[in-house]
Design a protein around this motif. Structure first.
Motif, mmCIF file in Angstrom:
data_model
loop_
_atom_site.group_PDB
_atom_site.id
_atom_site.type_symbol
_atom_site.label_atom_id
_atom_site.label_comp_id
_atom_site.label_asym_id
_atom_site.label_seq_id
_atom_site.Cartn_x
_atom_site.Cartn_y
_atom_site.Cartn_z
ATOM 1 N N LEU A 120 86.435 66.861 141.830
ATOM 2 C CA LEU A 120 87.027 68.178 142.059
ATOM 3 C C LEU A 120 88.394 68.284 141.369
ATOM 4 C CD1 LEU A 120 86.554 70.862 143.450
ATOM 5 C CD2 LEU A 120 87.683 69.933 145.480
ATOM 6 N N THR A 121 89.169 67.205 141.452
ATOM 7 C CA THR A 121 90.479 67.187 140.803
ATOM 8 C C THR A 121 90.325 67.382 139.295
ATOM 9 O OG1 THR A 121 91.301 65.679 142.492
ATOM 10 C CG2 THR A 121 92.582 65.850 140.479
ATOM 11 N N LYS A 149 91.989 70.233 136.817
ATOM 12 C CA LYS A 149 92.719 69.893 135.593
ATOM 13 C C LYS A 149 92.148 70.659 134.403
ATOM 14 C CE LYS A 149 94.185 65.199 136.831
ATOM 15 N NZ LYS A 149 94.027 63.777 136.531
ATOM 16 N N LYS A 150 90.819 70.697 134.327
ATOM 17 C CA LYS A 150 90.160 71.405 133.222
ATOM 18 C C LYS A 150 90.479 72.903 133.291
ATOM 19 C CE LYS A 150 86.206 71.706 130.403
ATOM 20 N NZ LYS A 150 86.689 71.528 129.066
ATOM 21 N N ALA A 151 90.438 73.475 134.488
ATOM 22 C CA ALA A 151 90.743 74.900 134.658
ATOM 23 C C ALA A 151 92.190 75.193 134.263
ATOM 24 C CB ALA A 151 90.491 75.329 136.103
ATOM 25 N N LYS A 152 93.092 74.325 134.648
ATOM 26 C CA LYS A 152 94.503 74.510 134.290
ATOM 27 C C LYS A 152 94.694 74.426 132.773
ATOM 28 C CE LYS A 152 99.134 73.127 135.640
ATOM 29 N NZ LYS A 152 99.618 74.457 135.872
ATOM 30 N N GLN A 153 93.991 73.474 132.134
ATOM 31 C CA GLN A 153 94.076 73.335 130.678
ATOM 32 C C GLN A 153 93.538 74.583 129.988
ATOM 33 O OE1 GLN A 153 95.542 70.770 128.902
ATOM 34 N NE2 GLN A 153 95.292 72.225 127.224
ATOM 35 N N ALA A 207 94.399 79.471 127.078
ATOM 36 C CA ALA A 207 94.175 80.916 127.007
ATOM 37 C C ALA A 207 95.486 81.649 126.757
ATOM 38 C CB ALA A 207 93.509 81.427 128.281
ATOM 39 N N GLN A 208 96.558 81.209 127.391
ATOM 40 C CA GLN A 208 97.868 81.825 127.165
ATOM 41 C C GLN A 208 98.328 81.591 125.728
ATOM 42 O OE1 GLN A 208 99.693 83.944 129.168
ATOM 43 N NE2 GLN A 208 100.735 84.207 127.221
ATOM 44 N N ASP A 211 85.727 79.093 121.037
ATOM 45 C CA ASP A 211 86.304 77.774 120.751
ATOM 46 C C ASP A 211 87.058 77.247 121.975
ATOM 47 O OD1 ASP A 211 85.325 77.957 118.170
ATOM 48 O OD2 ASP A 211 87.263 78.452 117.265
ATOM 49 N N LEU A 212 87.807 78.127 122.622
ATOM 50 C CA LEU A 212 88.625 77.754 123.773
ATOM 51 C C LEU A 212 87.764 77.290 124.946
ATOM 52 C CD1 LEU A 212 91.402 77.797 125.304
ATOM 53 C CD2 LEU A 212 90.795 80.126 125.967
#
Length: 105
Positions: free
Chosen positions: A1-2, A6-10, A15-16, A88-89
């Motif tokens: 889950l962690t 991490k992947k979602a935060k990356q 995206a920003q 790509d992102l």
């Protein structure tokens, strides 16, 4: 889950960064006869227009057609660029994001 967080935060950070890159792009579109050129950024924000002075001798319909062609081509290039960069992102994940559907007209 962690690892998922991490992947979602990356992805969020990437995206920003992508949003900033799209904002700085200048994508050109021009009419078939190249009498009108327009530039928009990767977020489809119009930036500038260039008109060949000889188009001023044309009739209203021709001028309108030229502007429409240039805008359509710039928009098409911009949205294609945005979709490719988003793909790509996300690594090809199908996120069903509004406006990024490959089946859009």
């Amino acid at each position: 889950l962690t690892e998922a967080f991490k992947k979602a935060k990356q992805i969020q950070q990437d995206a920003q960064k992508l949003q900033d890159e799209l904002e700085c792009m200048e994508i050109e579109g021009k009419s078939d006869d190249e009498m009108v050129k327009v530039w928009i950024n990767g977020n489809q924000l119009p930036l500038k227009v260039q008109v060949n002075e000889s188009i001023l001798d044309s009739d209203k319909e021709t001028i309108e057609k030229n502007f429409l062609q240039a805008i359509q081509k710039a928009h098409e290039s911009s949205t294609t660029t945005m979709k490719e960069r988003m793909n790509d992102l996300t690594g090809g994940l199908n996120l069903n994001l509004p406006g990024l559907d490959n089946n859009d007209p």
